[in-house]
Design a protein around this motif. Sequence first.
Motif, PDB file in Angstrom:
ATOM      1  N   GLU A 145      79.191  33.961  81.224  1.00  0.00           N
ATOM      2  CA  GLU A 145      79.964  33.921  79.988  1.00  0.00           C
ATOM      3  C   GLU A 145      81.158  34.828  80.246  1.00  0.00           C
ATOM      4  O   GLU A 145      81.046  36.049  80.159  1.00  0.00           O
ATOM      5  CB  GLU A 145      79.124  34.390  78.796  1.00  0.00           C
ATOM      6  CG  GLU A 145      77.804  33.637  78.629  1.00  0.00           C
ATOM      7  CD  GLU A 145      77.976  32.138  78.485  1.00  0.00           C
ATOM      8  OE1 GLU A 145      78.917  31.690  77.813  1.00  0.00           O
ATOM      9  OE2 GLU A 145      77.152  31.396  79.057  1.00  0.00           O
ATOM     10  N   ALA A 146      82.281  34.242  80.609  1.00  0.00           N
ATOM     11  CA  ALA A 146      83.450  34.987  81.083  1.00  0.00           C
ATOM     12  C   ALA A 146      84.459  35.241  79.978  1.00  0.00           C
ATOM     13  O   ALA A 146      84.669  34.380  79.121  1.00  0.00           O
ATOM     14  CB  ALA A 146      84.135  34.204  82.206  1.00  0.00           C
ATOM     15  N   GLN A 147      85.088  36.403  80.017  1.00  0.00           N
ATOM     16  CA  GLN A 147      86.224  36.604  79.138  1.00  0.00           C
ATOM     17  C   GLN A 147      87.281  35.594  79.538  1.00  0.00           C
ATOM     18  O   GLN A 147      87.532  35.373  80.725  1.00  0.00           O
ATOM     19  CB  GLN A 147      86.738  38.035  79.237  1.00  0.00           C
ATOM     20  CG  GLN A 147      85.767  39.034  78.639  1.00  0.00           C
ATOM     21  CD  GLN A 147      86.322  40.438  78.609  1.00  0.00           C
ATOM     22  OE1 GLN A 147      87.487  40.675  78.919  1.00  0.00           O
ATOM     23  NE2 GLN A 147      85.467  41.373  78.230  1.00  0.00           N
TER      24      GLN A 147
ATOM     25  N   THR B  72      89.148  33.452  83.589  1.00  0.00           N
ATOM     26  CA  THR B  72      88.648  32.180  84.117  1.00  0.00           C
ATOM     27  C   THR B  72      89.278  31.808  85.455  1.00  0.00           C
ATOM     28  O   THR B  72      88.600  31.276  86.326  1.00  0.00           O
ATOM     29  CB  THR B  72      88.834  31.030  83.111  1.00  0.00           C
ATOM     30  OG1 THR B  72      90.206  30.935  82.750  1.00  0.00           O
ATOM     31  CG2 THR B  72      87.982  31.247  81.868  1.00  0.00           C
TER      32      THR B  72
ATOM     33  N   GLU C 181      86.774  27.597  74.446  1.00  0.00           N
ATOM     34  CA  GLU C 181      86.844  29.030  74.192  1.00  0.00           C
ATOM     35  C   GLU C 181      86.118  29.357  72.888  1.00  0.00           C
ATOM     36  O   GLU C 181      86.183  28.605  71.921  1.00  0.00           O
ATOM     37  CB  GLU C 181      88.317  29.429  74.095  1.00  0.00           C
ATOM     38  CG  GLU C 181      88.567  30.899  74.208  1.00  0.00           C
ATOM     39  CD  GLU C 181      90.051  31.206  74.294  1.00  0.00           C
ATOM     40  OE1 GLU C 181      90.592  31.698  73.285  1.00  0.00           O
ATOM     41  OE2 GLU C 181      90.656  30.947  75.360  1.00  0.00           O
TER      42      GLU C 181
ATOM     43  N   GLU D 211      83.210  36.147  71.227  1.00  0.00           N
ATOM     44  CA  GLU D 211      82.020  36.974  71.421  1.00  0.00           C
ATOM     45  C   GLU D 211      82.474  38.409  71.161  1.00  0.00           C
ATOM     46  O   GLU D 211      83.325  38.936  71.888  1.00  0.00           O
ATOM     47  CB  GLU D 211      81.491  36.817  72.851  1.00  0.00           C
ATOM     48  CG  GLU D 211      80.341  37.716  73.199  1.00  0.00           C
ATOM     49  CD  GLU D 211      79.006  37.157  72.746  1.00  0.00           C
ATOM     50  OE1 GLU D 211      78.088  37.963  72.564  1.00  0.00           O
ATOM     51  OE2 GLU D 211      78.890  35.935  72.568  1.00  0.00           O
TER      52      GLU D 211
ATOM     53  N   HIS E 261      85.922  34.109  74.966  1.00  0.00           N
ATOM     54  CA  HIS E 261      85.078  33.863  76.132  1.00  0.00           C
ATOM     55  C   HIS E 261      85.018  32.363  76.427  1.00  0.00           C
ATOM     56  O   HIS E 261      85.318  31.533  75.573  1.00  0.00           O
ATOM     57  CB  HIS E 261      83.645  34.355  75.887  1.00  0.00           C
ATOM     58  CG  HIS E 261      83.455  35.807  76.053  1.00  0.00           C
ATOM     59  ND1 HIS E 261      83.967  36.738  75.174  1.00  0.00           N
ATOM     60  CD2 HIS E 261      82.790  36.510  76.997  1.00  0.00           C
ATOM     61  CE1 HIS E 261      83.628  37.947  75.578  1.00  0.00           C
ATOM     62  NE2 HIS E 261      82.901  37.831  76.685  1.00  0.00           N
TER      63      HIS E 261
ATOM     64  N   SER F 162      82.165  29.677  78.660  1.00  0.00           N
ATOM     65  CA  SER F 162      80.994  29.496  79.520  1.00  0.00           C
ATOM     66  C   SER F 162      81.464  28.848  80.813  1.00  0.00           C
ATOM     67  O   SER F 162      82.233  27.885  80.794  1.00  0.00           O
ATOM     68  CB  SER F 162      79.961  28.592  78.847  1.00  0.00           C
ATOM     69  OG  SER F 162      79.458  29.198  77.693  1.00  0.00           O
TER      70      SER F 162
END
Length: 73
Positions: A32-34, A38, A52, A55, A60, A62
């Motif tokens: 789960e990336a900021q 990416t 997007e 969170e 974020h 996925s």
Amino acid sequence: ACTAHAHRGRGLLAELMTTALAEVGDRPCRIEAQAYLTEMYGKFGFVAESEEYLEDGIPHVSMIRAGRENAGE
């Protein structure tokens, strides 16, 4: 320490990701990336698989890195 401003630009994140992904091996890996990271995670084979979302008030996305057994799909 990798994220502390004084330690940025030293390649510590790349070293950390390389070590972590060596542990993952050929298995798929999901993060789960900021959202602003990416492109950086893309350099390690991750692709976005969600829109997007927020969170804790931070955008974020996925992302997944397919395992080698799934690379041809």
